[in-house]
Design a protein around this motif. Structure first.
Motif, PDB file in Angstrom:
ATOM      1  N   THR A   1       0.897  -1.233   0.035  1.00 48.98           N
ATOM      2  CA  THR A   1       0.132   0.027  -0.022  1.00 48.98           C
ATOM      3  C   THR A   1       0.935   1.171   0.024  1.00 48.98           C
ATOM      4  O   THR A   1       0.691   2.344  -0.875  1.00 48.98           O
ATOM      5  CB  THR A   1      -1.050  -0.079   1.192  1.00 48.98           C
ATOM      6  OG1 THR A   1      -1.888  -1.078   1.120  1.00 48.98           O
ATOM      7  CG2 THR A   1      -1.924   1.098   1.379  1.00 48.98           C
ATOM      8  N   THR A   2       1.888   1.331   0.805  1.00 53.03           N
ATOM      9  CA  THR A   2       2.752   2.424   0.919  1.00 53.03           C
ATOM     10  C   THR A   2       3.602   2.614  -0.510  1.00 53.03           C
ATOM     11  O   THR A   2       3.768   3.779  -0.943  1.00 53.03           O
ATOM     12  CB  THR A   2       3.802   2.128   2.008  1.00 53.03           C
ATOM     13  OG1 THR A   2       3.169   1.966   3.299  1.00 53.03           O
ATOM     14  CG2 THR A   2       4.832   3.246   1.980  1.00 53.03           C
TER      15      THR A   2
ATOM     16  N   LEU B   1       0.888   4.204  -2.754  1.00 53.68           N
ATOM     17  CA  LEU B   1       0.748   5.405  -2.393  1.00 53.68           C
ATOM     18  C   LEU B   1       2.046   6.125  -3.038  1.00 53.68           C
ATOM     19  O   LEU B   1       1.879   7.360  -3.624  1.00 53.68           O
ATOM     20  CB  LEU B   1       0.428   5.503  -1.056  1.00 53.68           C
ATOM     21  CG  LEU B   1      -0.830   5.255  -0.703  1.00 53.68           C
ATOM     22  CD1 LEU B   1      -1.041   5.008   0.682  1.00 53.68           C
ATOM     23  CD2 LEU B   1      -1.799   6.010  -1.114  1.00 53.68           C
TER      24      LEU B   1
ATOM     25  N   THR C   1       1.901   9.161  -5.912  1.00 52.69           N
ATOM     26  CA  THR C   1       2.130  10.440  -5.383  1.00 52.69           C
ATOM     27  C   THR C   1       3.123  10.857  -6.502  1.00 52.69           C
ATOM     28  O   THR C   1       3.306  12.063  -7.003  1.00 52.69           O
ATOM     29  CB  THR C   1       2.771  10.575  -3.808  1.00 52.69           C
ATOM     30  OG1 THR C   1       1.785   9.912  -3.201  1.00 52.69           O
ATOM     31  CG2 THR C   1       3.089  11.790  -3.461  1.00 52.69           C
TER      32      THR C   1
ATOM     33  N   SER D   1      -0.227  14.373   1.311  1.00 50.63           N
ATOM     34  CA  SER D   1      -0.359  13.216   1.493  1.00 50.63           C
ATOM     35  C   SER D   1       1.047  12.260   1.940  1.00 50.63           C
ATOM     36  O   SER D   1       0.529  11.294   2.437  1.00 50.63           O
ATOM     37  CB  SER D   1      -0.950  12.717   0.341  1.00 50.63           C
ATOM     38  OG  SER D   1       0.148  12.657  -0.626  1.00 50.63           O
TER      39      SER D   1
ATOM     40  N   PRO E   1      -2.822   5.291   6.002  1.00 52.30           N
ATOM     41  CA  PRO E   1      -3.198   4.958   4.586  1.00 52.30           C
ATOM     42  C   PRO E   1      -4.451   5.832   3.884  1.00 52.30           C
ATOM     43  O   PRO E   1      -4.313   6.202   2.916  1.00 52.30           O
ATOM     44  CB  PRO E   1      -3.173   3.603   4.208  1.00 52.30           C
ATOM     45  CG  PRO E   1      -2.263   2.965   5.331  1.00 52.30           C
ATOM     46  CD  PRO E   1      -2.818   3.843   6.677  1.00 52.30           C
TER      47      PRO E   1
ATOM     48  N   ARG F   1      -3.618   9.667   3.284  1.00 51.93           N
ATOM     49  CA  ARG F   1      -2.962   9.659   2.108  1.00 51.93           C
ATOM     50  C   ARG F   1      -4.025   9.500   1.188  1.00 51.93           C
ATOM     51  O   ARG F   1      -3.960  10.282  -0.055  1.00 51.93           O
ATOM     52  CB  ARG F   1      -1.762   8.643   2.055  1.00 51.93           C
ATOM     53  CG  ARG F   1      -0.776   8.866   3.210  1.00 51.93           C
ATOM     54  CD  ARG F   1       0.510   7.969   2.678  1.00 51.93           C
ATOM     55  NE  ARG F   1       1.184   8.408   1.613  1.00 51.93           N
ATOM     56  CZ  ARG F   1       2.245   7.930   1.106  1.00 51.93           C
ATOM     57  NH1 ARG F   1       2.643   6.686   1.660  1.00 51.93           N
ATOM     58  NH2 ARG F   1       2.777   8.305  -0.083  1.00 51.93           N
ATOM     59  N   TRP F   2      -4.830   8.468   0.965  1.00 52.20           N
ATOM     60  CA  TRP F   2      -5.659   8.304  -0.049  1.00 52.20           C
ATOM     61  C   TRP F   2      -6.584   9.366  -0.528  1.00 52.20           C
ATOM     62  O   TRP F   2      -7.076   9.922  -1.514  1.00 52.20           O
ATOM     63  CB  TRP F   2      -6.397   7.030  -0.086  1.00 52.20           C
ATOM     64  CG  TRP F   2      -5.694   5.783  -0.349  1.00 52.20           C
ATOM     65  CD1 TRP F   2      -5.292   4.608   0.288  1.00 52.20           C
ATOM     66  CD2 TRP F   2      -5.224   5.464  -1.715  1.00 52.20           C
ATOM     67  NE1 TRP F   2      -4.675   3.773  -0.438  1.00 52.20           N
ATOM     68  CE2 TRP F   2      -4.544   4.037  -1.546  1.00 52.20           C
ATOM     69  CE3 TRP F   2      -5.286   5.879  -2.900  1.00 52.20           C
ATOM     70  CZ2 TRP F   2      -3.888   3.459  -2.728  1.00 52.20           C
ATOM     71  CZ3 TRP F   2      -4.419   5.555  -4.121  1.00 52.20           C
ATOM     72  CH2 TRP F   2      -3.674   4.493  -3.852  1.00 52.20           C
TER      73      TRP F   2
END
Length: 192
Positions: free
Chosen positions: A12-13, A16, A20, A158, A164, A167-168
């Motif tokens: 997920t990181t 992201l 980004t 973000s 998370p 961030r989303w």
């Protein structure tokens, strides 16, 4: 934290981070493009204002020259209109032969353009309007630059969110703004 949960968190990181970076990169290019276009339209505005000014000088010069012979020309022109309305071609030619040189040049140009030619004042007004339109185009591109800077701000924000989902949210907001900006950008004229 179990191994699978940690792997999911790492994935997920990474996702992201990739989203980004892509969003920041695309937005940086769009921001630069908007700055470039704003600059180009600013130049077009300056050129059009200069042309408007030049046309106004020409109009003032032409007006000064024309006023010297105006009364005589108006009297002759009135006779020409009456003779043409009455269908007296011999009188029309006789009057045309007596036009002052300046009036004859203007009259011939007017006739050559189908008697619809516009003078320098009208051209000056058109160039002035063009300059205002170019100024607005430059302003529109500058406004998009600010909008894309907002995308950069939210995308950067973000990156500093621990959760998370936050961030989303910031990336989603950035994405919506960049899509709206691109849709708007596609409607703008381009000056290269």
């Amino acid at each position: 934290m179990p191994h699978e949960a940690r792997e999911e968190s790492v994935r997920t990181t990474r996702v992201l981070d990739i989203v980004t970076v892509v969003l920041l990169s695309v937005t940086a290019v769009l921001t630069a493009w908007c700055g470039f276009e704003a600059s180009k339209w600013g130049g077009e505005m300056s050129i059009a204002f200069s042309q408007a000014s030049s046309a106004r000088v020409q109009a003032a010069s032409a007006q000064s020259t024309a006023q010297a012979a105006r009364q005589y020309d108006l009297t002759l022109y009135t006779e020409w209109v009456l003779a043409e309305a009455e269908g007296r071609d011999d009188l029309v030619r006789f009057v045309e032969e007596r036009f002052t040189e300046e009036f004859a040049v203007a009259f011939d140009a007017w006739t050559a353009e189908g008697r619809t030619a516009r003078g320098p004042s009208t051209r000056a007004d058109a160039k002035f309007d063009e300059a205002l339109a170019n100024n607005q185009r430059g302003d529109d591109y500058s406004l998009l630059t600010v909008l894309f800077a907002l995308v950069l701000f939210f995308a950067a924000l973000s990156q500093h969110q621990a959760a998370p989902w936050r961030r989303w949210v910031f990336l989603g907001l950035s994405g919506v703004i960049v899509v709206a900006g691109i849709a708007t950008l596609l409607t703008f004229p381009i000056k290269i």
